[in-house]
Design a protein around this motif. Structure first.
Motif, PDB file in Angstrom:
ATOM      1  N   ASN A  97       0.812  -1.218   0.000  1.00 20.30           N
ATOM      2  CA  ASN A  97       0.000   0.000   0.000  1.00 20.30           C
ATOM      3  C   ASN A  97       0.844   1.266   0.000  1.00 20.30           C
ATOM      4  O   ASN A  97       0.572   2.216   0.735  1.00 20.30           O
ATOM      5  CB  ASN A  97      -0.971   0.013   1.180  1.00 20.30           C
ATOM      6  N   CYS A  98       1.857   1.285  -0.834  1.00 20.86           N
ATOM      7  CA  CYS A  98       2.769   2.431  -0.859  1.00 20.86           C
ATOM      8  C   CYS A  98       2.211   3.613  -1.657  1.00 20.86           C
ATOM      9  O   CYS A  98       2.793   4.688  -1.637  1.00 20.86           O
ATOM     10  CB  CYS A  98       4.129   2.017  -1.406  1.00 20.86           C
ATOM     11  N   ASP A  99       1.125   3.406  -2.375  1.00 23.46           N
ATOM     12  CA  ASP A  99       0.426   4.468  -3.110  1.00 23.46           C
ATOM     13  C   ASP A  99       1.126   4.956  -4.377  1.00 23.46           C
ATOM     14  O   ASP A  99       0.702   5.943  -4.946  1.00 23.46           O
ATOM     15  CB  ASP A  99       0.162   5.684  -2.214  1.00 23.46           C
ATOM     16  N   VAL A 100       2.177   4.294  -4.847  1.00 22.04           N
ATOM     17  CA  VAL A 100       2.877   4.822  -6.023  1.00 22.04           C
ATOM     18  C   VAL A 100       2.288   4.342  -7.345  1.00 22.04           C
ATOM     19  O   VAL A 100       2.443   5.012  -8.362  1.00 22.04           O
ATOM     20  CB  VAL A 100       4.400   4.532  -5.988  1.00 22.04           C
ATOM     21  N   CYS A 101       1.597   3.225  -7.376  1.00 21.77           N
ATOM     22  CA  CYS A 101       1.080   2.697  -8.640  1.00 21.77           C
ATOM     23  C   CYS A 101      -0.166   3.430  -9.137  1.00 21.77           C
ATOM     24  O   CYS A 101      -0.309   3.672 -10.332  1.00 21.77           O
ATOM     25  CB  CYS A 101       0.802   1.204  -8.540  1.00 21.77           C
ATOM     26  N   GLU A 102      -1.057   3.772  -8.236  1.00 23.64           N
ATOM     27  CA  GLU A 102      -2.343   4.350  -8.627  1.00 23.64           C
ATOM     28  C   GLU A 102      -2.213   5.577  -9.528  1.00 23.64           C
ATOM     29  O   GLU A 102      -2.841   5.623 -10.587  1.00 23.64           O
ATOM     30  CB  GLU A 102      -3.186   4.675  -7.393  1.00 23.64           C
ATOM     31  N   PRO A 103      -1.408   6.570  -9.177  1.00 25.46           N
ATOM     32  CA  PRO A 103      -1.334   7.746 -10.044  1.00 25.46           C
ATOM     33  C   PRO A 103      -0.609   7.499 -11.366  1.00 25.46           C
ATOM     34  O   PRO A 103      -0.735   8.307 -12.288  1.00 25.46           O
ATOM     35  CB  PRO A 103      -0.584   8.776  -9.196  1.00 25.46           C
ATOM     36  N   GLU A 104       0.104   6.387 -11.482  1.00 27.54           N
ATOM     37  CA  GLU A 104       0.835   6.091 -12.718  1.00 27.54           C
ATOM     38  C   GLU A 104      -0.044   5.476 -13.794  1.00 27.54           C
ATOM     39  O   GLU A 104       0.321   5.471 -14.964  1.00 27.54           O
ATOM     40  CB  GLU A 104       2.007   5.147 -12.429  1.00 27.54           C
ATOM     41  N   CYS A 105      -1.205   4.967 -13.438  1.00 28.11           N
ATOM     42  CA  CYS A 105      -2.069   4.260 -14.391  1.00 28.11           C
ATOM     43  C   CYS A 105      -2.815   5.250 -15.287  1.00 28.11           C
ATOM     44  O   CYS A 105      -3.668   6.000 -14.816  1.00 28.11           O
ATOM     45  CB  CYS A 105      -3.065   3.376 -13.659  1.00 28.11           C
ATOM     46  N   PRO A 106      -2.537   5.228 -16.587  1.00 30.85           N
ATOM     47  CA  PRO A 106      -3.201   6.171 -17.491  1.00 30.85           C
ATOM     48  C   PRO A 106      -4.673   5.864 -17.722  1.00 30.85           C
ATOM     49  O   PRO A 106      -5.424   6.723 -18.184  1.00 30.85           O
ATOM     50  CB  PRO A 106      -2.400   6.044 -18.789  1.00 30.85           C
ATOM     51  N   GLU A 109      -8.072  -4.188   1.380  1.00 30.42           N
ATOM     52  CA  GLU A 109      -6.804  -4.386   2.083  1.00 30.42           C
ATOM     53  C   GLU A 109      -5.597  -3.910   1.284  1.00 30.42           C
ATOM     54  O   GLU A 109      -4.627  -3.442   1.861  1.00 30.42           O
ATOM     55  CB  GLU A 109      -6.640  -5.860   2.440  1.00 30.42           C
ATOM     56  N   ILE A 110      -5.641  -4.080  -0.036  1.00 25.73           N
ATOM     57  CA  ILE A 110      -4.521  -3.696  -0.894  1.00 25.73           C
ATOM     58  C   ILE A 110      -5.093  -3.011  -2.139  1.00 25.73           C
ATOM     59  O   ILE A 110      -6.305  -3.005  -2.347  1.00 25.73           O
ATOM     60  CB  ILE A 110      -3.667  -4.914  -1.322  1.00 25.73           C
ATOM     61  N   TYR A 111      -4.209  -2.461  -2.939  1.00 21.41           N
ATOM     62  CA  TYR A 111      -4.649  -1.880  -4.202  1.00 21.41           C
ATOM     63  C   TYR A 111      -5.125  -2.988  -5.126  1.00 21.41           C
ATOM     64  O   TYR A 111      -4.680  -4.136  -5.040  1.00 21.41           O
ATOM     65  CB  TYR A 111      -3.522  -1.081  -4.855  1.00 21.41           C
ATOM     66  N   GLU A 122       5.634  -0.110 -21.764  1.00 21.12           N
ATOM     67  CA  GLU A 122       5.559  -1.112 -20.704  1.00 21.12           C
ATOM     68  C   GLU A 122       4.667  -0.596 -19.582  1.00 21.12           C
ATOM     69  O   GLU A 122       4.470   0.607 -19.440  1.00 21.12           O
ATOM     70  CB  GLU A 122       6.942  -1.472 -20.185  1.00 21.12           C
ATOM     71  N   PRO A 123       4.114  -1.518 -18.798  1.00 19.40           N
ATOM     72  CA  PRO A 123       3.222  -1.111 -17.712  1.00 19.40           C
ATOM     73  C   PRO A 123       3.923  -0.203 -16.702  1.00 19.40           C
ATOM     74  O   PRO A 123       4.932  -0.575 -16.117  1.00 19.40           O
ATOM     75  CB  PRO A 123       2.812  -2.429 -17.069  1.00 19.40           C
ATOM     76  N   GLN A 124       3.373   0.956 -16.508  1.00 21.39           N
ATOM     77  CA  GLN A 124       3.975   1.936 -15.606  1.00 21.39           C
ATOM     78  C   GLN A 124       3.870   1.522 -14.149  1.00 21.39           C
ATOM     79  O   GLN A 124       4.764   1.808 -13.353  1.00 21.39           O
ATOM     80  CB  GLN A 124       3.334   3.312 -15.824  1.00 21.39           C
ATOM     81  N   CYS A 125       2.812   0.830 -13.774  1.00 21.43           N
ATOM     82  CA  CYS A 125       2.671   0.391 -12.387  1.00 21.43           C
ATOM     83  C   CYS A 125       3.809  -0.554 -12.007  1.00 21.43           C
ATOM     84  O   CYS A 125       4.354  -0.469 -10.915  1.00 21.43           O
ATOM     85  CB  CYS A 125       1.315  -0.256 -12.143  1.00 21.43           C
ATOM     86  N   ARG A 126       4.169  -1.436 -12.925  1.00 27.03           N
ATOM     87  CA  ARG A 126       5.292  -2.349 -12.659  1.00 27.03           C
ATOM     88  C   ARG A 126       6.601  -1.584 -12.512  1.00 27.03           C
ATOM     89  O   ARG A 126       7.450  -1.972 -11.720  1.00 27.03           O
ATOM     90  CB  ARG A 126       5.442  -3.354 -13.786  1.00 27.03           C
ATOM     91  N   ASN A 127       6.774  -0.529 -13.297  1.00 29.22           N
ATOM     92  CA  ASN A 127       8.008   0.248 -13.244  1.00 29.22           C
ATOM     93  C   ASN A 127       8.227   0.891 -11.881  1.00 29.22           C
ATOM     94  O   ASN A 127       9.360   1.040 -11.449  1.00 29.22           O
ATOM     95  CB  ASN A 127       8.019   1.340 -14.308  1.00 29.22           C
ATOM     96  N   VAL A 128       7.147   1.291 -11.224  1.00 30.19           N
ATOM     97  CA  VAL A 128       7.287   2.014  -9.955  1.00 30.19           C
ATOM     98  C   VAL A 128       7.087   1.145  -8.721  1.00 30.19           C
ATOM     99  O   VAL A 128       7.415   1.571  -7.619  1.00 30.19           O
ATOM    100  CB  VAL A 128       6.330   3.233  -9.886  1.00 30.19           C
TER     101      VAL A 128
END
Length: 84
Positions: free
Chosen positions: A11-20, A29-31, A47-53
């Motif tokens: 739940n680090c919150d970094v993937c959500e804003p990266e998803c276009p 419980e989790i994203y 490539e998937p941005q969520c995976r990158n971050v």
């Protein structure tokens, strides 16, 4: 194929804003990734941005949602047409 987030998510919150496609949202419980919105960033990025971050590498392919590159592009085109 769409992606999924496993229970290793911290739940680090970094993937959500990266998803276009705004396919990622906070679950109970989790994203979570909405497979109907996930195009693995096809149409947006190479490539998937969520995976990158993701710092814990908890975003594998969803084995229940196998999609070809052509199907992902068609989904992307449909999503973009719906936004217009």
């Amino acid at each position: 194929m769409a992606l999924m987030i496993t229970d290793e998510c911290i739940n680090c919150d970094v993937c959500e804003p990266e998803c276009p496609n705004e396919a990622i949202s906070q679950g109970d419980e989790i994203y979570e990734i909405n497979p109907d919105l996930c195009t693995e960033c096809v149409g947006h990025y190479d490539e998937p941005q969520c995976r990158n971050v993701c710092p814990v590498d908890c975003i594998p392919n969803d084995p229940d949602r196998v999609e070809s590159q052509e199907a992902l592009m068609a989904k992307y085109e449909h999503l973009m047409a719906a936004k217009a």
